[in-house]
Design a protein around this motif. Structure first.
Motif, PDB file in Angstrom:
ATOM      1  N   GLY A  84      -8.266   7.757   3.280  1.00 55.09           N
ATOM      2  CA  GLY A  84      -8.199   6.466   2.603  1.00 55.09           C
ATOM      3  C   GLY A  84      -8.155   5.307   3.592  1.00 55.09           C
ATOM      4  O   GLY A  84      -8.627   4.203   3.303  1.00 55.09           O
TER       5      GLY A  84
ATOM      6  N   LEU B 267      -0.904   4.156   0.955  1.00 60.42           N
ATOM      7  CA  LEU B 267      -1.788   5.056   1.689  1.00 60.42           C
ATOM      8  C   LEU B 267      -1.013   5.743   2.813  1.00 60.42           C
ATOM      9  O   LEU B 267       0.025   5.257   3.251  1.00 60.42           O
ATOM     10  CB  LEU B 267      -2.917   4.257   2.346  1.00 60.42           C
TER      11      LEU B 267
ATOM     12  N   SER C 137       0.839  -1.198   0.000  1.00 61.02           N
ATOM     13  CA  SER C 137       0.000   0.000   0.000  1.00 61.02           C
ATOM     14  C   SER C 137       0.872   1.244   0.000  1.00 61.02           C
ATOM     15  O   SER C 137       2.022   1.214   0.452  1.00 61.02           O
ATOM     16  CB  SER C 137      -0.898  -0.006   1.246  1.00 61.02           C
TER      17      SER C 137
ATOM     18  N   GLU D 241      -5.540   2.790  -3.464  1.00 63.80           N
ATOM     19  CA  GLU D 241      -6.473   3.205  -2.417  1.00 63.80           C
ATOM     20  C   GLU D 241      -7.916   2.807  -2.759  1.00 63.80           C
ATOM     21  O   GLU D 241      -8.791   2.875  -1.902  1.00 63.80           O
ATOM     22  CB  GLU D 241      -6.374   4.704  -2.171  1.00 63.80           C
TER      23      GLU D 241
ATOM     24  N   ASP E  71      -5.046  10.570   6.586  1.00 62.03           N
ATOM     25  CA  ASP E  71      -5.484  10.127   5.267  1.00 62.03           C
ATOM     26  C   ASP E  71      -6.814   9.377   5.385  1.00 62.03           C
ATOM     27  O   ASP E  71      -6.889   8.288   5.972  1.00 62.03           O
ATOM     28  CB  ASP E  71      -4.410   9.219   4.667  1.00 62.03           C
TER      29      ASP E  71
ATOM     30  N   ALA F 277     -10.576   2.043   3.698  1.00 61.47           N
ATOM     31  CA  ALA F 277     -10.037   0.681   3.744  1.00 61.47           C
ATOM     32  C   ALA F 277     -10.657  -0.107   4.900  1.00 61.47           C
ATOM     33  O   ALA F 277     -10.989  -1.291   4.752  1.00 61.47           O
ATOM     34  CB  ALA F 277      -8.520   0.723   3.882  1.00 61.47           C
TER      35      ALA F 277
END
Lengths: 464, 436
Positions: free
Chosen positions: A117, A88, A86, A336, A115, A121
């Motif tokens: 994101g 992110l 990742s 993401e 973040d 997730a």
């Protein structure tokens, strides 16, 4: 098995004392189908979490006083999904692309805890991600394994006790950036190999000198008579390389072609580097027996290819074949957007390659945990493990499955029933209202920050 | 060099002319004195001689020889404001887009590593931002050069004439630093910049020992050579001077504090526009702070809403719930930023001031906004005077209108932060300037 649990408990206790700042939750989840990722699924089963640890799995468990009970009748509980690849939650650059070797930089220093994101997730049942350096350099920067404790600060996101990792990259990306971009080594795949070898050799050379100095200094420091010895300055880059050679840092290597995969395994055998993971590894299916023999892991996409020349030869059977030959295989997102439905990415491995559902579940849970060296703590639902798990409305491989609640250390960080519209943690007062639209996967994930400067046309498929 | 020569000559000239006669005294009488902590003393006088305040208050006998201005009870005197971290008088950064052969091993200057640079050689007091600062009531500034991660040293200057030598109060008080990097060479990212600080510290520390060894026993040790860049970092590494570091975001402040604790240097946080998010951390770490008053723009809908309220002919359109929720958060965030300085006082800190990021034309409006949002005048004045002086280590010399302190102050026609207040005189280091 018993030994494993005892070890798990021991590790967990150590975790607790280290991570006192982090919140731990207690909850009883009743009557679910529990996908353990460590054997058969358990029907109509309760999972009791105490202070962030799975303390009991069984039937008719009673909630201790003050502990919330969740009725999960007809629902599925699975281990939190782990994404081994990742980008992110990073601030200001994932690629220190200016040098073919940048082992000294670390994602640990630039985690962005704000973040959003991460929250998206969580809504896909993900609890742990491996935040990686990009793929511009042969030896990139160090990674950081974090838990998605959304709302905590950058230190509290860290996965306490997770081994250090580092990104390597082979093939087109480093040759394009450094060779084509600046006329420095590596210009070819041969050059990539030489960068690894000469860097390892230089680091070993430095180590001899540095340790000789440290010995001299220690002798001097005892009596402090006369002048101290001339120092050999600490070299942050070579220190990390030497830690790789000492087995203290796990290598995760961006790779596509079978020849370069074999090449790196030969180099690592020469230098005694073990326990590494090939990332992307689209031609892993061609060299799966060799990978298995060397103990190399594979972390790949389910069906994603043809975004540049070196990734035209690919197969939706890749994960299934690597798995069949005994390679510890995971499915990652590198995105993401994809990270929000890794369950379906894993389901494709069943659909295409005929892998068992149980093995495909492992590809997004215990297998990436092994690749990150955190399988003693997370990755399966077993007594004594950290309570990172999610409740799903149906089997997570069903296209109709919805993640209802996600727990990290027994704390609910996502609950669909009370999911607010606006999850921003830090508000920019100069940002005006707009609809936050995200559609599909962002391009250029692994090479972020590079092409803008090089002035190379960023074709829309040149991400990894 | 020729500039330095002229500067030295000018000083010698002024010294000899002063010695030739009795040093004259100056005074204002019948004025209202505004102290550094917001108190007012009416019908007061202030006397100064040779750049220092001799007497101040209501019980002052003005010496017979003093050149005196009678304020007629209508003039107001404020201590000269101090800009604790300023880029006024600093030349603009040179754009250098030339490619280097190996972007991974660039020369120091390409990477923005220039701790050896001294503002003295480059400052230009004729620049407009200097006169803007003076108009805003500033008589002194700690000035550094524009740049990237390590742009150079900082000097403290009076804002008097055009001559840097004559204006200089203290040279080389600190190093300037920031998480600012080039895009084209190493370090090109935040993570690269952070580890570059570590490597520079390691390299400079080693060189320092080698140089000491060689100097002590040249026959036994080999000559390590010189490196003006690394050598310029010694005072910070040895904790003889602080690193003034520009940061706003909480996460960046955590990062630089981690570096401070790891490498061991004295840190001053500069700009700190999000300090409301980390006042406790600054307190815990005992890190001094100079706050920027560069405020965010007020959300546009706010002004439109105010306008609509006044216009009774139009019916206000209802705002959709999601937009309203967004606006509520936006306004709360705006208020946090505007109350930033106040939040530091609320946390028990003594924040100083930096003009970093501020547009001078907005200064008066900014002060007005801060006061509207609850900042007291006494806290405001403390930040502009004594708190900043303390961060610069000059609190026994400047920032107060008290006996023995530098005679640097501003005289206005009305209380300074009232509308239509005009600057009438400014006294810098004892020199009286009639602004009109």
């Amino acid at each position: 098995m018993f030994k494993k649990i005892v070890l798990g408990l021991f590790v967990s206790c150590m975790m607790l004392s280290v991570a006192h700042a982090q919140q731990k939750g207690s909850v009883l989840i009743k009557n679910a189908t529990v996908i353990t990722a460590a054997g058969e699924d358990l029907q109509n089963t309760d999972v009791l979490i105490k202070d962030g640890i799975i303390s009991e799995i069984g039937k008719d468990l009673k909630a201790p006083k003050g502990v919330e009970t969740i009725d999960a009748t007809g629902k599925y509980v699975m281990p939190g999904i782990i994404d081994a690849h990742s980008h992110l939650a990073v601030t200001r650059g994932i690629n220190e692309w200016t040098n073919p070797v940048s082992a000294e930089v670390s994602m640990e220093d630039v985690i962005n805890p704000n973040d959003e994101g991460m929250y998206a997730a969580l809504a896909g049942g993900v609890t742990t991600i491996h935040v990686m350096h990009g793929s511009a350099n042969v030896i990139g920067g160090q990674g950081e394994t974090i838990k998605l404790r959304y709302g905590m600060n950058q230190d509290d996101l860290k996965f306490q006790g997770a081994p250090r990792t580092i990104k390597f990259a082979l093939g087109e990306n480093p040759t394009r950036v450094h060779g084509q971009g600046f006329g420095v080594q590596p210009r070819t795949r041969m050059g990539v190999e030489q960068i690894v070898r000469t860097t390892f050799d230089a680091a070993k050379d430095y180590k001899v000198k540095r340790e000789a100095y440290l010995d001299e200094y220690a002798k001097w420091a005892k009596r402090k008579k006369g002048l101290e010895p001339d120092p050999v300055a600490r070299n942050y880059r070579y220190d990390v390389i030497n830690d790789i050679l000492a087995g203290k840092v796990l290598v995760h290597c961006h790779s596509y072609r079978a020849d370069e995969i074999l090449m790196l395994m030969r180099v690592f055998n020469d230098y005694g580097v073990k326990n590494y993971t090939f990332q992307h590894v689209l031609e892993g299916f061609k060299v799966a027996p060799e990978m298995a023999k060397n103990g190399a892991h594979g972390s790949t996409f389910s069906d994603w290819w043809a975004y540049k020349f070196e990734v035209y030869y690919a197969s939706a059977y890749n994960a299934a074949i690597m798995n069949k030959y005994g390679v510890v295989t995971s499915i990652n997102s590198d995105s993401e957007e994809l990270i929000r439905h890794l369950n379906h990415e894993a389901a494709k491995v069943v659909k295409y390659g005929g892998t068992s559902i149980g093995d495909a579940i492992k590809m997004i849970t215990i297998n990436p945990a092994k690749q990150l060296g955190i399988d003693k703590q997370v990755g399966s639902i077993e007594k004594g493990k950290q309570a990172d798990l999610a409740i799903w409305s149906a089997h997570p491989f069903s296209i109709y499955a919805i993640c209802e609640q996600t727990f990290v250390d027994g704390v609910s960080y996502f609950n669909r029933a009370t999911d607010p519209d606006d999850m921003r943690l830090v508000i920019n007062p100069e940002e005006d209202y707009k609809l936050h639209e995200t559609a599909g996967r962002e391009v250029d994930a692994c090479m972020s920050g590079v092409f803008e400067f090089l002035g190379t046309a960023t074709d829309s498929h040149s991400h990894n | 060099m020729s500039k330095l020569g002229v500067g030295v000559a000018a000083v010698l000239l002024s010294v000899s002319s002063v010695q030739a006669q009795e040093i004259p005294a100056y005074a204002f009488k019948n004025v209202t004195i505004h102290t550094h902590d917001g108190k007012t003393v009416e019908k007061a006088s202030i006397v100064w001689r040779n750049g220092s305040i001799e007497a101040v208050g209501t019980n002052v006998t003005v010496p017979f020889d003093a050149k005196t201005v009678d304020g007629g009870d209508s003039l107001h005197i404020y201590p000269g404001f101090i800009d604790g971290y300023s880029e006024i008088a600093s030349p603009d950064m040179k754009r250098d887009n030339s490619r280097v052969e190996r972007p991974g091993e660039p020369p120091y200057d390409k990477a923005g590593i220039e701790p050896q640079r001294s503002p003295f050689a480059e400052v230009d007091f004729k620049k407009k931002d200097v006169s803007d600062a003076k108009k805003a009531g500033f008589t002194m500034a700690a000035i550094g050069l524009k740049g990237m991660m390590l742009p150079g040293k900082m000097d403290v200057y009076y804002l008097a004439g055009d001559d840097a030598q004559a204006n200089l109060l203290e040279s080389d008080i600190a190093q300037k630093g920031a998480f600012k990097n080039s895009r084209s060479v190493y370090p090109s990212t935040l993570m690269g910049t952070i580890v570059k600080f570590r490597q520079l510290w390691a390299d400079a520390s080693a060189l320092q020992v080698k140089q000491k060894n060689y100097q002590a026993e040249p026959s036994k040790f080999s000559d390590p050579g010189r490196d003006e860049v690394l050598e310029a970092l010694y005072p910070v590494i040895n904790k003889e001077q602080p690193l003034f570091f520009e940061v706003d975001e909480k996460e960046d402040v955590e990062r630089v504090i981690k570096l401070k604790n790891e490498l061991g240097f004295n840190l001053v946080i500069v700009s700190a526009k999000q300090a409301f998010r980390y006042a406790d951390l600054l307190k815990k770490e005992k890190v001094p702070v100079l706050v920027s008053l560069d405020l965010p723009k007020e959300p546009e809908w706010k002004a439109e809403k105010e306008k609509a309220k006044k216009d009774t002919t139009k019916v206000e359109k209802p705002v959709p719930a999601d937009v309203q929720a967004f606006r509520d958060k936006q306004w709360a965030a705006y208020a946090d930023y505007v109350k930033n300085l106040k939040s530091l006082y609320d946390a028990g800190l003594n924040p100083g001031f930096t003009s970093y990021g501020l547009k001078w034309k907005d200064f008066a409006k900014t002060i007005e906004t801060l006061k509207e949002m609850g900042l007291s005048e006494s806290d405001l004045l403390k930040s502009l005077t004594v708190n900043t002086a303390a961060v610069l280590g000059l609190n026994d010399k400047v920032g107060k209108l008290e006996k023995g302190f530098s005679a640097s102050f501003t005289v206005t026609s009305k209380p300074m932060f009232e509308k239509k207040s005009k600057q009438v005189y400014q006294v810098v280091k004892g020199e009286l300037n009639d602004v009109n």
